[in-house]
Design an enzyme around this catalytic site. Structure first.
Site, mmCIF file in Angstrom:
data_model
loop_
_atom_site.group_PDB
_atom_site.id
_atom_site.type_symbol
_atom_site.label_atom_id
_atom_site.label_comp_id
_atom_site.label_asym_id
_atom_site.label_seq_id
_atom_site.Cartn_x
_atom_site.Cartn_y
_atom_site.Cartn_z
ATOM 1 C CG HIS A 62 -1.974 1.049 1.196
ATOM 2 N ND1 HIS A 62 -3.231 0.854 1.705
ATOM 3 C CD2 HIS A 62 -1.984 2.311 0.703
ATOM 4 C CE1 HIS A 62 -3.973 1.947 1.541
ATOM 5 N NE2 HIS A 62 -3.216 2.859 0.935
ATOM 6 C CG ASN A 96 -4.933 7.993 -4.464
ATOM 7 O OD1 ASN A 96 -3.907 7.349 -4.667
ATOM 8 N ND2 ASN A 96 -5.170 8.597 -3.322
ATOM 9 C CG ASP A 154 -6.366 3.847 -0.567
ATOM 10 O OD1 ASP A 154 -7.054 3.697 0.452
ATOM 11 O OD2 ASP A 154 -5.254 4.385 -0.559
ATOM 12 C CG HIS A 181 -10.127 4.333 2.137
ATOM 13 N ND1 HIS A 181 -9.013 5.091 2.402
ATOM 14 C CD2 HIS A 181 -11.171 4.967 2.735
ATOM 15 C CE1 HIS A 181 -9.376 6.145 3.131
ATOM 16 N NE2 HIS A 181 -10.670 6.097 3.337
ATOM 17 C CG HIS A 234 -5.609 2.360 5.438
ATOM 18 N ND1 HIS A 234 -6.967 2.314 5.561
ATOM 19 C CD2 HIS A 234 -5.370 3.059 4.303
ATOM 20 C CE1 HIS A 234 -7.531 2.950 4.549
ATOM 21 N NE2 HIS A 234 -6.578 3.407 3.763
ATOM 22 C CG ASP A 306 -1.931 4.870 3.600
ATOM 23 O OD1 ASP A 306 -1.855 5.183 2.389
ATOM 24 O OD2 ASP A 306 -2.840 5.267 4.341
ATOM 25 C CG HIS A 310 0.204 14.965 1.032
ATOM 26 N ND1 HIS A 310 -0.626 14.868 -0.073
ATOM 27 C CD2 HIS A 310 -0.292 14.098 1.940
ATOM 28 C CE1 HIS A 310 -1.586 13.982 0.184
ATOM 29 N NE2 HIS A 310 -1.392 13.495 1.402
ATOM 30 N N GLY A 325 -2.288 11.966 5.365
ATOM 31 C CA GLY A 325 -1.234 11.060 4.913
ATOM 32 C C GLY A 325 0.160 11.440 5.358
#
Ligand code: ZN
Length: 424
Positions: A62, A96, A154, A181, A234, A306, A310, A325
């Site tokens: 992930h 995504n 997700d 998710h 997750h 996960d 960013h 995140g």
């Protein structure tokens, strides 16, 4: 040829835990023998693994690599570089991106970029619905032919039980896992952390544990209805884990993963610092305790990071405005050793299983150290003291709550297809 000498070889698939040497010939494992017993290694490059654990290549099922579309936050090159530094030999990237990986041409783009620039193996996950909008089913068969290994929307849940049923029906016929998710968006609306005393104290809107477990319950029942392979991403709540445990006891094909941050931190650790903001949010103390029990007793199938980079321009803002995140690759082994193994909550062999045969099984793959198998290895230390500094990360982003943390043990070398892609 590459000779890995003097290591302690740990392989859950073959139940090996002993001193062994491994000879890698090109992309395959050519020989495994007791220390000093490999005869035909003349001319091979030698890696001295004295004092280190030699394991099958770790898989992170992930991750978010942000390419195409958000290359200021991460690319396939930088993300897979960070993965190599974290000891991962294969990573699965969530769909995504911008545009969403919901068709074969995007899947092929990712596969091609990974071949050209990837430091480790990259296995794409395709969107379950078109643009992950939850309306129409995506072109899953074409994406499967292009290289996806699972589907997921997700970032958000599959929108409705009806659509989840269609997707699971379809994926059952293709034998692809559906990764969920799990989130009831009506219960989670507006929330930025877990609901509880900590959220009240901070004055931040919270979501209850049920925001996750209501959706898990829905999907477990749809998985039973369809016979599909459902994987809960997750998983963070004790109540969700109870659903997975029930499903497994009743022969429903449900698996799940837990992230290092959820087995390490809790809602009481959250401050107004957006590096503590992720979805699902950090949970209650009793949830963390349940997750560790689930990791120990095999209710949990995999540890997955996960990894969600960013760039600072969008993450370093007020808590309620920041995206969800955090980074995950480079601290995963350190956290697993610190929280699970050094505390004697799970045996070292079980930890290795959660990073290798566990995720491999979820994805319908094999992972083992044997003749002819791919020469993918993760070599790590149990006791080297090192400090994670996010400014040295290979990721383009800096959003880690573990910056400055000192670990006992961590990645020593990562080998993919017989090549050393990272060495401490
Ligand atoms: Zn997610």
């Amino acid at each position: 040829m590459l000779l890995i000498k003097n290591g302690r070889v740990l392989d859950p698939a073959t139940k090996t835990d002993s001193a062994r040497d491994l000879l890698l010939d090109g992309e395959r494992i050519a020989e495994i023998a007791a220390t000093g017993k490999i005869a035909h290694a003349n001319g091979a490059q030698v890696f001295d693994a004295t004092g280190l654990i030699v394991a099958p290549g770790f898989i992170d099922m992930h991750a978010h690599l942000r390419e195409p579309g958000q290359e200021n936050s991460e690319t396939i090159e930088t993300g897979s570089h960070a993965a190599a530094r974290g000891g991962f030999t294969a990573i699965c990237c969530m769909p995504n991106t911008k545009p969403v990986n919901d068709n074969a041409s995007i899947t092929r783009f990712i596969v091609d970029r990974a071949k050209a620039f990837g430091h480790v193996r990259v296995w794409p996950i395709g969107a379950a619905s078109v643009a992950s909008k939850g309306e129409a089913i995506a072109d899953i068969a074409a994406m499967r032919d292009a290289g996806i290994i699972a589907v997921s929307d997700d970032g958000k849940p599959i929108a409705t039980a009806k659509l989840a049923r269609q997707i699971m029906d379809y994926c059952r016929s293709l034998d692809l896992p559906v990764i969920e998710h799990a989130e009831d968006v009506s219960l989670a609306a507006g929330a930025v952390m877990r609901e509880g005393i900590a959220s009240t104290r901070l004055g931040l809107p919270g979501m209850p544990a049920a925001a996750e477990s209501v959706c898990v319950a829905r999907d477990v029942q749809v998985a039973e209805l369809t016979g599909a392979r459902l994987h809960i991403a997750h998983l963070s709540a004790k109540s969700s884990l109870a659903q997975v445990r029930f499903a497994k006891q009743h022969g429903i094909r449900v698996t799940c993963e837990v992230t290092p941050h959820h087995f390490t931190l809790i809602d009481e650790d959250v401050t107004y610092d957006s590096r503590f903001k992720m979805n699902p949010p950090l949970a209650a103390r009793e949830d963390r305790e349940a997750l560790i029990e689930g990791l120990a007793d095999s209710t949990v199938d995999a540890i997955a990071t996960d990894h969600a980079p960013h760039e600072p321009a969008i993450k370093d803002v007020e808590f309620d405005k920041a995206p969800f995140g955090i980074l995950g690759f480079e601290t995963a082994i350190g956290l697993a050793l610190e929280q699970l193994v050094h505390t004697n909550r799970i045996p070292l062999m079980r930890m290795v299983e959660l990073f290798t045969t566990g995720p491999a099984r979820v994805l319908g793959k094999e992972r083992k150290l044997a003749l002819g198998e791919p020469a993918d290895l993760t070599i790590f230390s149990l006791d080297r003291s090192w400090t994670y500094s996010v400014s040295d990360s290979a990721s383009k982003s800096r959003n880690s709550p573990f910056d400055g943390h000192t670990f006992q043990g961590g990645p020593a070398a990562t080998i993919v297809a017989g090549k050393i892609v990272y060495k401490h």
